[in-house]
Design a protein around this motif. Structure first.
Motif, PDB file in Angstrom:
ATOM      1  N   CYS A  50       2.857  -3.810  -2.049  1.00 49.36           N
ATOM      2  CA  CYS A  50       3.809  -3.474  -3.248  1.00 49.36           C
ATOM      3  C   CYS A  50       3.782  -4.344  -4.393  1.00 49.36           C
ATOM      4  CB  CYS A  50       4.986  -3.459  -2.660  1.00 49.36           C
ATOM      5  SG  CYS A  50       6.011  -4.524  -2.070  1.00 49.36           S
TER       6      CYS A  50
ATOM      7  N   HIS B 203       5.456  -7.966  -3.067  1.00 50.18           N
ATOM      8  CA  HIS B 203       4.611  -8.814  -1.864  1.00 50.18           C
ATOM      9  C   HIS B 203       3.433  -9.070  -2.468  1.00 50.18           C
ATOM     10  CE1 HIS B 203       7.603  -7.100   1.268  1.00 50.18           C
ATOM     11  NE2 HIS B 203       7.730  -8.663   1.090  1.00 50.18           N
TER      12      HIS B 203
ATOM     13  N   CYS C 142       7.162  -3.158   5.330  1.00 43.69           N
ATOM     14  CA  CYS C 142       7.941  -2.992   4.069  1.00 43.69           C
ATOM     15  C   CYS C 142       8.076  -1.773   3.485  1.00 43.69           C
ATOM     16  CB  CYS C 142       7.212  -3.830   3.042  1.00 43.69           C
ATOM     17  SG  CYS C 142       7.827  -3.661   1.052  1.00 43.69           S
TER      18      CYS C 142
ATOM     19  N   VAL D  91       3.168  -4.650   4.505  1.00 43.43           N
ATOM     20  CA  VAL D  91       3.523  -6.252   4.746  1.00 43.43           C
ATOM     21  C   VAL D  91       4.750  -6.138   5.833  1.00 43.43           C
ATOM     22  CG1 VAL D  91       4.525  -8.113   3.756  1.00 43.43           C
ATOM     23  CG2 VAL D  91       2.690  -7.071   2.703  1.00 43.43           C
TER      24      VAL D  91
ATOM     25  N   ARG E 228       7.731   0.077   0.734  1.00 38.65           N
ATOM     26  CA  ARG E 228       7.742   0.122  -0.693  1.00 38.65           C
ATOM     27  C   ARG E 228       6.379   0.777  -1.206  1.00 38.65           C
ATOM     28  NH1 ARG E 228       9.333  -5.050  -1.100  1.00 38.65           N
ATOM     29  NH2 ARG E 228      11.784  -5.262  -1.596  1.00 38.65           N
TER      30      ARG E 228
ATOM     31  N   CYS F  13       3.425  -0.041   1.450  1.00 39.47           N
ATOM     32  CA  CYS F  13       3.341  -1.351   1.676  1.00 39.47           C
ATOM     33  C   CYS F  13       3.368  -1.580   3.130  1.00 39.47           C
ATOM     34  CB  CYS F  13       4.143  -2.111   0.759  1.00 39.47           C
ATOM     35  SG  CYS F  13       4.412  -3.878   1.400  1.00 39.47           S
TER      36      CYS F  13
END
Ligand code: ZN
Ligand code: ZN
Lengths: 117, 234
Positions: free
Chosen positions: A32, A35, A16, A6, A18, A4
């Protein structure tokens, strides 16, 4: 796994990281499960750009809009001597995966899932 | 109210708290505060106004830059400037006609201290102090009558301090910071960058929060994104 992308943090910006589950339908970045907006599937930035998110700091979504405004203001008051948030968010400042962290919500032992929320 | 988080209750009963918690232990505090208005309508039992305008936003910002095991310490004293123990003794100042007497004292109210261990290994501190100068003046007016006058002036002092991790790379920013606050740095094995602002106030709380965060940008300009490698746990 595609992580991810973000942007997380406020001053210490990061990604992020994930595992992503979808593309944001507006900006196409990988997001993810946590998010992605539960209704529209958009990333938090796009949600904020569309006017979603809260002006109440008790609400966890508050920070995305507040951070955007903060960086706009800082860019103006520091007379260009500071990155715009977009520079970072769009990847011009992307420092690479080093900047995502090894611990985070998956527990300290999982270095593969470089995460923070 | 029994269901409120203990720190939420401390804000109502004691108008503040001093505590150190790990990142994720702050969310239940904020969640409890968020539900306050639904449970309690009486103004008397509301948390101090600076909870929502300053404390909660700053907790949100700091915890966003922390790892789960990072600690955020907060000392909040939101009793206000009239709380006991905050006033200095009165001083008599020299006077000239038509002033008969001039008394001055200060109220020093350090109402917020925060210290956060950030995920890049640096430590960030906020300190906010209100300093109020009070003057009480007795004078005769042109018709010979005694008049009393009171004046007060508030200055808000904000200090933002960032301690870099040991040996972290840094460089002086290309442009100076805005002129409305000053910056000092201490070099050494652990560099410290300190921004100090003084505001003729009182500034409205949301503006103060904004100012604190704008000042905080400066110490981060010394380490642009990606220039410090975060410490990993051994
Ligand atoms: Zn998007
Ligand atoms: Zn994510």
């Amino acid at each position: 796994m595609t992580p991810c992308t973000v942007t997380t943090g406020f001053f210490v910006l990061g990604r992020c990281g994930r595992p992503s589950v979808a593309d944001c339908p507006r900006c196409r970045r990988r997001v993810c499960a946590e998010h992605a907006d539960p209704q529209s599937g958009t990333c938090p930035e796009c949600a904020a750009a569309q006017g979603y998110g809260s002006d109440d700091p008790h609400d966890p979504t508050w920070i995305v809009r507040y951070r955007r405004r903060h960086y706009e203001q800082a860019h103006a008051s520091y007379q260009g001597g500071w990155t715009t948030y977009d520079d970072y968010d769009r990847g011009a400042f992307n420092p690479g995966d080093d900047w995502s962290y090894g611990s985070g919500d998956f527990g300290a032992g999982d270095d593969g899932g470089f995460v923070d929320s | 109210m029994e269901r409120f988080h203990p720190l939420h209750r401390a804000l109502i009963d004691q108008r503040g708290f001093t505590v150190s918690l790990r990142r994720d232990d702050w969310e239940p505090v904020i969640r409890s505060l968020a539900g306050h208005g639904l449970e309690v309508k009486r103004r008397k039992w509301a948390p101090p106004p600076r909870t929502a305008t300053v404390l909660v936003p700053l907790v949100r910002v700091l915890t966003a830059d922390m790892r789960p095991e990072g600690v955020l310490s907060v000392a909040a004293d939101l009793r206000g400037p009239t709380a006991p123990g905050k006033a200095t003794p009165e001083q008599q100042l020299p006077v000239r006609h038509p002033v008969k007497s001039l008394k001055q004292w200060f109220v020093i109210d350090p109402w917020l201290r925060m210290r956060a261990e950030l995920r890049d290994g640096s430590v960030l501190e906020f300190q906010v102090t209100d300093r109020i100068r009070h003057r009480k003046l007795r004078k005769t007016n042109p018709r010979g009558k005694i008049k009393f006058k009171r004046k007060s002036k508030t200055v808000q002092l904000v200090r933002v301090i960032r301690h870099l991790p040991k040996g972290a790379a840094h460089r002086r920013p290309d442009t100076p910071p805005p002129a409305w606050f000053s910056v000092r740095v201490k070099t050494g094995s652990r560099m410290v960058i300190r921004a100090t602002g003084k505001f003729q106030g009182p500034v409205a709380d949301p503006e103060l929060t904004k100012a604190i965060l704008q000042m905080t940008t400066e110490p981060f300009r010394w380490t642009p994104p990606g220039t410090i490698t975060p410490r990993r746990k051994p």
